[in-house]
Design a protein around this motif. Structure first.
Motif, PDB file in Angstrom:
ATOM      1  N   GLN A 147       0.804  -1.221   0.000  1.00  0.00           N
ATOM      2  CA  GLN A 147       0.000   0.000   0.000  1.00  0.00           C
ATOM      3  C   GLN A 147       0.842   1.279   0.000  1.00  0.00           C
ATOM      4  N   PHE A 148       1.944   1.313   0.758  1.00  0.00           N
ATOM      5  CA  PHE A 148       2.699   2.560   0.898  1.00  0.00           C
ATOM      6  C   PHE A 148       3.922   2.627  -0.011  1.00  0.00           C
ATOM      7  N   LYS A 149       4.135   1.598  -0.817  1.00  0.00           N
ATOM      8  CA  LYS A 149       5.155   1.627  -1.870  1.00  0.00           C
ATOM      9  C   LYS A 149       6.524   2.052  -1.349  1.00  0.00           C
ATOM     10  N   GLY A 150       6.916   1.547  -0.197  1.00  0.00           N
ATOM     11  CA  GLY A 150       8.242   1.830   0.330  1.00  0.00           C
ATOM     12  C   GLY A 150       8.354   3.118   1.113  1.00  0.00           C
ATOM     13  N   LYS A 151       7.225   3.755   1.445  1.00  0.00           N
ATOM     14  CA  LYS A 151       7.269   4.981   2.245  1.00  0.00           C
ATOM     15  C   LYS A 151       6.703   4.731   3.640  1.00  0.00           C
ATOM     16  N   ILE A 152       7.010   5.664   4.562  1.00  0.00           N
ATOM     17  CA  ILE A 152       6.624   5.520   5.959  1.00  0.00           C
ATOM     18  C   ILE A 152       5.503   6.512   6.263  1.00  0.00           C
ATOM     19  N   PRO A 153       4.294   6.047   6.632  1.00  0.00           N
ATOM     20  CA  PRO A 153       3.209   6.972   6.962  1.00  0.00           C
ATOM     21  C   PRO A 153       3.424   7.624   8.326  1.00  0.00           C
ATOM     22  N   LEU A 154       3.431   8.943   8.328  1.00  0.00           N
ATOM     23  CA  LEU A 154       3.613   9.730   9.548  1.00  0.00           C
ATOM     24  C   LEU A 154       2.342  10.526   9.809  1.00  0.00           C
ATOM     25  N   SER A 155       1.778  10.388  10.989  1.00  0.00           N
ATOM     26  CA  SER A 155       0.583  11.133  11.388  1.00  0.00           C
ATOM     27  C   SER A 155       0.873  11.853  12.700  1.00  0.00           C
ATOM     28  N   ILE A 156       0.423  13.095  12.795  1.00  0.00           N
ATOM     29  CA  ILE A 156       0.701  13.911  13.979  1.00  0.00           C
ATOM     30  C   ILE A 156      -0.593  14.576  14.435  1.00  0.00           C
ATOM     31  N   ARG A 157      -0.918  14.400  15.688  1.00  0.00           N
ATOM     32  CA  ARG A 157      -2.083  15.050  16.299  1.00  0.00           C
ATOM     33  C   ARG A 157      -1.600  16.227  17.123  1.00  0.00           C
ATOM     34  N   SER A 158      -2.085  17.399  16.776  1.00  0.00           N
ATOM     35  CA  SER A 158      -1.750  18.621  17.503  1.00  0.00           C
ATOM     36  C   SER A 158      -3.017  19.140  18.165  1.00  0.00           C
ATOM     37  N   ASP A 159      -2.903  19.688  19.369  1.00  0.00           N
ATOM     38  CA  ASP A 159      -4.092  20.029  20.150  1.00  0.00           C
ATOM     39  C   ASP A 159      -3.826  21.289  20.969  1.00  0.00           C
ATOM     40  N   ASN A 160      -4.649  22.311  20.755  1.00  0.00           N
ATOM     41  CA  ASN A 160      -4.541  23.530  21.564  1.00  0.00           C
ATOM     42  C   ASN A 160      -5.800  23.764  22.385  1.00  0.00           C
ATOM     43  N   SER A 161      -6.451  22.670  22.794  1.00  0.00           N
ATOM     44  CA  SER A 161      -7.641  22.771  23.645  1.00  0.00           C
ATOM     45  C   SER A 161      -7.320  23.488  24.950  1.00  0.00           C
ATOM     46  N   ARG A 162      -8.331  24.129  25.509  1.00  0.00           N
ATOM     47  CA  ARG A 162      -8.166  24.816  26.782  1.00  0.00           C
ATOM     48  C   ARG A 162      -7.878  23.799  27.887  1.00  0.00           C
ATOM     49  N   ASP A 163      -6.922  24.133  28.729  1.00  0.00           N
ATOM     50  CA  ASP A 163      -6.512  23.220  29.796  1.00  0.00           C
ATOM     51  C   ASP A 163      -5.936  24.059  30.933  1.00  0.00           C
ATOM     52  N   LEU A 164      -6.641  24.088  32.055  1.00  0.00           N
ATOM     53  CA  LEU A 164      -6.197  24.917  33.172  1.00  0.00           C
ATOM     54  C   LEU A 164      -4.880  24.440  33.770  1.00  0.00           C
ATOM     55  N   GLU A 165      -4.534  23.208  33.560  1.00  0.00           N
ATOM     56  CA  GLU A 165      -3.297  22.683  34.127  1.00  0.00           C
ATOM     57  C   GLU A 165      -2.134  22.748  33.146  1.00  0.00           C
ATOM     58  N   MET A 166      -2.225  23.723  32.223  1.00  0.00           N
ATOM     59  CA  MET A 166      -1.117  23.983  31.288  1.00  0.00           C
ATOM     60  C   MET A 166      -0.758  25.452  31.328  1.00  0.00           C
ATOM     61  N   ILE A 167       0.484  25.744  30.994  1.00  0.00           N
ATOM     62  CA  ILE A 167       0.884  27.136  30.773  1.00  0.00           C
ATOM     63  C   ILE A 167       1.107  27.326  29.273  1.00  0.00           C
ATOM     64  N   PRO A 168       0.815  28.524  28.752  1.00  0.00           N
ATOM     65  CA  PRO A 168       0.288  29.715  29.433  1.00  0.00           C
ATOM     66  C   PRO A 168      -1.218  29.634  29.657  1.00  0.00           C
ATOM     67  N   SER A 169      -1.710  30.538  30.492  1.00  0.00           N
ATOM     68  CA  SER A 169      -3.130  30.604  30.784  1.00  0.00           C
ATOM     69  C   SER A 169      -3.897  31.106  29.561  1.00  0.00           C
ATOM     70  N   ASP A 170      -5.124  30.617  29.409  1.00  0.00           N
ATOM     71  CA  ASP A 170      -5.986  31.139  28.355  1.00  0.00           C
ATOM     72  C   ASP A 170      -6.499  32.541  28.670  1.00  0.00           C
ATOM     73  N   LEU A 171      -6.199  33.046  29.854  1.00  0.00           N
ATOM     74  CA  LEU A 171      -6.485  34.441  30.171  1.00  0.00           C
ATOM     75  C   LEU A 171      -5.414  35.372  29.609  1.00  0.00           C
ATOM     76  N   SER A 172      -4.369  34.808  29.054  1.00  0.00           N
ATOM     77  CA  SER A 172      -3.263  35.618  28.525  1.00  0.00           C
ATOM     78  C   SER A 172      -3.737  36.489  27.369  1.00  0.00           C
ATOM     79  N   ASP A 173      -3.053  37.597  27.198  1.00  0.00           N
ATOM     80  CA  ASP A 173      -3.400  38.576  26.163  1.00  0.00           C
ATOM     81  C   ASP A 173      -2.749  38.197  24.837  1.00  0.00           C
ATOM     82  N   PHE A 174      -2.837  36.921  24.474  1.00  0.00           N
ATOM     83  CA  PHE A 174      -2.361  36.433  23.185  1.00  0.00           C
ATOM     84  C   PHE A 174      -2.986  35.065  22.944  1.00  0.00           C
ATOM     85  N   ASN A 175      -3.039  34.661  21.700  1.00  0.00           N
ATOM     86  CA  ASN A 175      -3.646  33.377  21.353  1.00  0.00           C
ATOM     87  C   ASN A 175      -2.716  32.211  21.671  1.00  0.00           C
ATOM     88  N   LEU A 176      -3.293  31.139  22.147  1.00  0.00           N
ATOM     89  CA  LEU A 176      -2.549  29.887  22.320  1.00  0.00           C
ATOM     90  C   LEU A 176      -2.778  29.058  21.066  1.00  0.00           C
TER      91      LEU A 176
END
Length: 815
Positions: A147-176
């Motif tokens: 199926q992949f003809k000699g190539k390596i399938p790479l998948s990446i999940r990125s997530d910027n969901s709100r999370d109070l136990e992460m820095i920076p705070s979503d109250l910050s004056d810039f987008n996360l």
């Protein structure tokens, strides 16, 4: 030759010799999947009915390239997926294959086929995933061969969901932001390589005795073997200064390699950013790993209750701030964009930058080294309070990574521990003592990791005794007070801490908005009330009188505020320095009501690098290359009484300047930085009220002559309230049409002080260039002097532009 040399310096990376940027051939979907199998299933099954639909993208890429400034929605915070297929050809027998992330936000998971190979929490530090074994395992499967003809399938999940136990705070004056918004690299290294190279360059205050200590850090999993290590030290012109060779027992961890003695090294400074090069080769068996680092010898000292010294001499830190944000791409700035931005800062006269409020790209730090810009870099413990064990572990981990990854940069003089940590909101508990305790832990960790640099925080008065350097909140003339109180307030704060540095000052300005009487709002402000920002001051509604709420947000006012601050800073010999907030307008979720919704508009350039007038005020104080600029390049129409004398201001660093209006000289003025405004380069002149007024200035510095010229109309007709809209096409070039709307009263007179909200729309073949976060790139925007501009990509077809403003009839313009 200097430009060629600079380009060569900037092109050097700290990686080994086999590194590939994975920019192309990516697909993306902005939502979650049921699992990684959904990313690879269509290829395996040969199913054309893939759901969801993926879009083709290139890296760097940000989820929020446009919606961060969409006036009608909250910006997306959630998961997204990326996928591609890799060709892996590691040239080293027994070598390792790595994925090196320069930054991805805010939580990331990495999969090869369906196998999870790595994850990371934190949107701003670098990290690496070893995919060697996963690649080898997948290469044995039928899917790899068929199926992949000699190539390596790479998948990446990125997530910027709100999370109070992460820095920076979503109250910050810039987008996360979310996404793989910095470069991702595929790297091949031999079995024995380095995780990083530590190059500690020291010099005494006199600049005579230089010492370079070189240490090698081997990664986990390094096979036990002997390795030959060769080190060369090159001077700023590439001439070998010294070399050393040894044999070490390679094993995971840090090992001392050598200490070079350098007599009277060429010193690094903003005026002469001399960079040495250390080249390291690690040979084990038949393979050799090579790494190159730039470094600089300099001595730094923040004098207690005094100024900043670089190499034993006072250097007034003339600074600004940088957010990783740009029109049309949000956080996904490319290397050419970053180079342009940093070059513009240097051209403005900057010798210092605070990177707010997180670790930034290695490209930025490399440019600071080569351009001569000192750096305060900080972790994103920003607002909200203090979370629990997971939260605190992330903060310590990011501090550790920031210091380790950027340790070698001579530009860095301060490690920042936090910002506005007196700002509660994320947790039911706000315990000052617990915040103090954690700040002490961060301060100790920073000094443990790097005893040679200072620590600092901004705006947390109950912690100001903990770090080495403190910056209080001083916003004279914006959030509190008036700008003429700046020096008085600053002196008071200076006396209250051991080492003082003032970062964050300035005010918002709506690009293209100008005023004949910009300081009017100051009459409403009470003196002696302090100049700190307090709760609610950033709001445009309610509370005490303040310029941020009651001023006109004109470029004219901001220029006066900046002008006053800069002239005062020249008379404060005890001042270590300041940093204007920020260099460029940036997006923020907490300012939906600003003249450009969701934009912090305090920059001296717009979000697309368009310079505002204040940029030239800084140049006139901070640069030596002769320059001159007449205020008002984006002010097409002035107004007043017939025959009234109007002030023309000129910003220049030249000794003298002569003004001409409509061919007539109005005399030569001498520059005096303490003669406010415009350092004495101002004239009162009459304007013709018919046709263009041609305003020209000729400035002289010795034998050097520089000139500037603008054209302005002068309106004497009085206007009533806006009664109608007039929309017109100003021009078209390369398929890009510029459309302008004017607010007119019932008699057709342009309302030059109108600030009405304007809404653009379009039907047809073209599309609006909007959601850019600029005054001419937003479909919802406040008028500037009774007008607003938008651009349309026509796509060679027909379109109709619609313009609406509350209470007025809609105007249409066929294109």
């Amino acid at each position: 030759m200097l430009l060629v040399w600079l380009a060569l310096v900037l092109s050097v990376t700290a990686f080994g010799q086999n590194k590939i940027r994975l920019n192309d051939n990516w697909e993306f979907v902005r939502q979650d999947l049921g699992g990684v199998w959904e990313a690879v299933r269509p290829v395996v099954a040969g199913n054309p009915e893939s759901v969801p639909l993926w879009q083709k993208v290139t890296l760097p890429h940000c989820f929020n390239a446009l919606d961060a400034v969409d006036p009608d929605v909250n910006y997306y915070q959630g998961p997204g997926w990326y996928r591609t297929q890799l060709t892996v050809q590691n040239p080293y027998a027994g070598g390792r294959t790595l994925l090196h992330f320069e930054g991805a936000g805010q939580k990331t998971e990495v999969y090869l086929y369906t196998t999870k190979v790595g994850s990371h929490v934190g949107g701003y530090d670098e990290w690496t995933v070893d995919i060697t074994q996963a690649v080898a395992d997948f290469q044995k499967t039928d899917a790899f061969k068929t199926q992949f003809k000699g190539k390596i399938p790479l998948s990446i999940r990125s997530d910027n969901s709100r999370d109070l136990e992460m820095i920076p705070s979503d109250l910050s004056d810039f987008n996360l932001y979310g996404g793989i918004y910095r470069y991702l690299n595929l790297e091949y290294v031999p079995a024995v390589s380095l995780e990083r190279l530590v190059a500690k360059a020291e010099v005494d205050k006199a600049g005579k005795a230089g010492v370079l200590t070189v240490k090698a850090v081997f990664p986990e999993g390094t096979p036990a073997t002997n390795a030959q290590v060769s080190v060369r030290l090159l001077d700023p012109k590439g001439k070998q200064v010294d070399k050393y060779q040894t044999t070490v027992s390679a094993k995971a961890g840090e090992q001392d390699i050598h200490q070079f003695r350098v007599k009277s090294p060429q010193l690094w400074s903003p005026d002469a950013p001399q960079l040495y090069t250390v080249q390291v080769a690690v040979k084990a068996g038949a393979d050799t790993y090579e790494q190159t680092e730039k470094l600089g010898f300099r001595h730094i000292e923040f004098v207690e209750h005094g100024p900043f010294l670089l190499n034993g001499k006072r250097l007034l830190l003339r600074g600004t701030h940088r957010h990783e944000d740009h029109a049309g791409v949000a956080a996904a700035m490319t290397e050419p964009m970053i180079r342009q931005e940093m070059r513009m800062m240097k051209d403005m006269g900057v010798n210092f930058i605070r990177l707010g409020h997180y670790q930034q790209s290695r490209i930025v730090l490399n440019l600071c080294d080569s351009l001569g810009i000192t750096v305060w870099e900080e972790i994103p413990w920003c607002r909200g309070g203090l979370g629990g064990e997971v939260y605190q572990s992330q903060a310590k981990r990011m501090l550790t990574h920031m210091i380790q990854q950027h340790y070698n940069h001579p530009a860095v003089i301060i490690w920042g521990l936090g910002n506005e940590n007196d700002w509660p909101g994320d947790f039911p508990e706000f315990d000052k003592e617990k915040i103090r305790t954690f700040m002490k832990e961060l301060n100790a960790l920073s000094h443990q990791l790097d005893a040679s640099r200072y620590t600092a925080i901004r705006r947390c008065d109950f912690c100001k005794d903990i770090p080495d350097v403190y910056s209080p909140s001083i916003w004279a003339g914006w959030y509190r007070g008036i700008y003429t109180e700046y020096k008085e307030v600053t002196e008071k704060e200076f006396k209250d801490v051991k080492r003082f540095l003032h970062v964050e000052w300035g005010g918002d300005s709506h690009a293209g908005r100008h005023s004949e009487n910009p300081d009017n709002a100051l009459a409403k402000i009470s003196r002696g009330q302090g100049a700190d920002e307090r709760s609610g001051d950033a709001s445009l509604f309610g509370g005490s009188a303040r310029v941020s709420k009651d001023g006109d947000w004109s470029e004219s006012y901001l220029c006066n505020l900046v002008d006053w601050h800069l002239k005062e800073q020249e008379t404060m010999p005890w001042l270590s320095g300041t940093a204007y907030w920020p260099f460029k307008d940036f997006s923020t979720p907490v300012r939906p009501d600003n003249p450009i919704p969701y934009m912090n508009q305090k920059g001296v350039v717009e979000r697309d690098f368009t310079k505002k007038e204040a940029y030239y005020v800084f140049q006139s104080y901070w640069t030596t290359q002769p320059m001159v600029h007449i205020y008002g390049h984006s002010w097409p129409v002035r107004w007043g009484e017939a025959g009234e004398q109007k002030m023309v201001k000129v910003y220049s660093n030249c000794a003298e300047a002569e003004l001409f209006v409509n061919g007539k000289s109005y005399g030569v003025k001498k520059r005096n930085s303490q003669d406010f405004p415009a350092a004495g380069l101002r004239w009162l002149v009459p304007f013709n009220n018919t046709g263009d007024n041609v305003i020209k200035v000729v400035a002289r510095q010795g034998k050097t002559v520089v000139q500037d010229e603008i054209h302005q109309r002068y309106q004497t007709e009085k206007w009533a309230k806006p009664a109608k809209l007039m929309v017109e096409k100003l021009g078209e070039q390369n398929g890009l049409a510029t459309v302008q709307v004017k607010l007119l009263d019932a008699n057709g007179v342009q309302c030059l002080d109108a600030v009405s909200w304007i809404n653009f729309s379009l039907s047809g073949d073209g599309h609006l260039l909007d959601d850019l976060g600029t005054s001419s790139g937003s479909r919802k925007v406040q008028a500037y002097n009774g007008r607003a501009i938008i651009r349309v990509k026509t796509n060679g077809g027909k379109s109709v532009v619609g313009v609406q403003s509350e209470g007025l009839a809609t105007a249409l313009l066929p294109l």
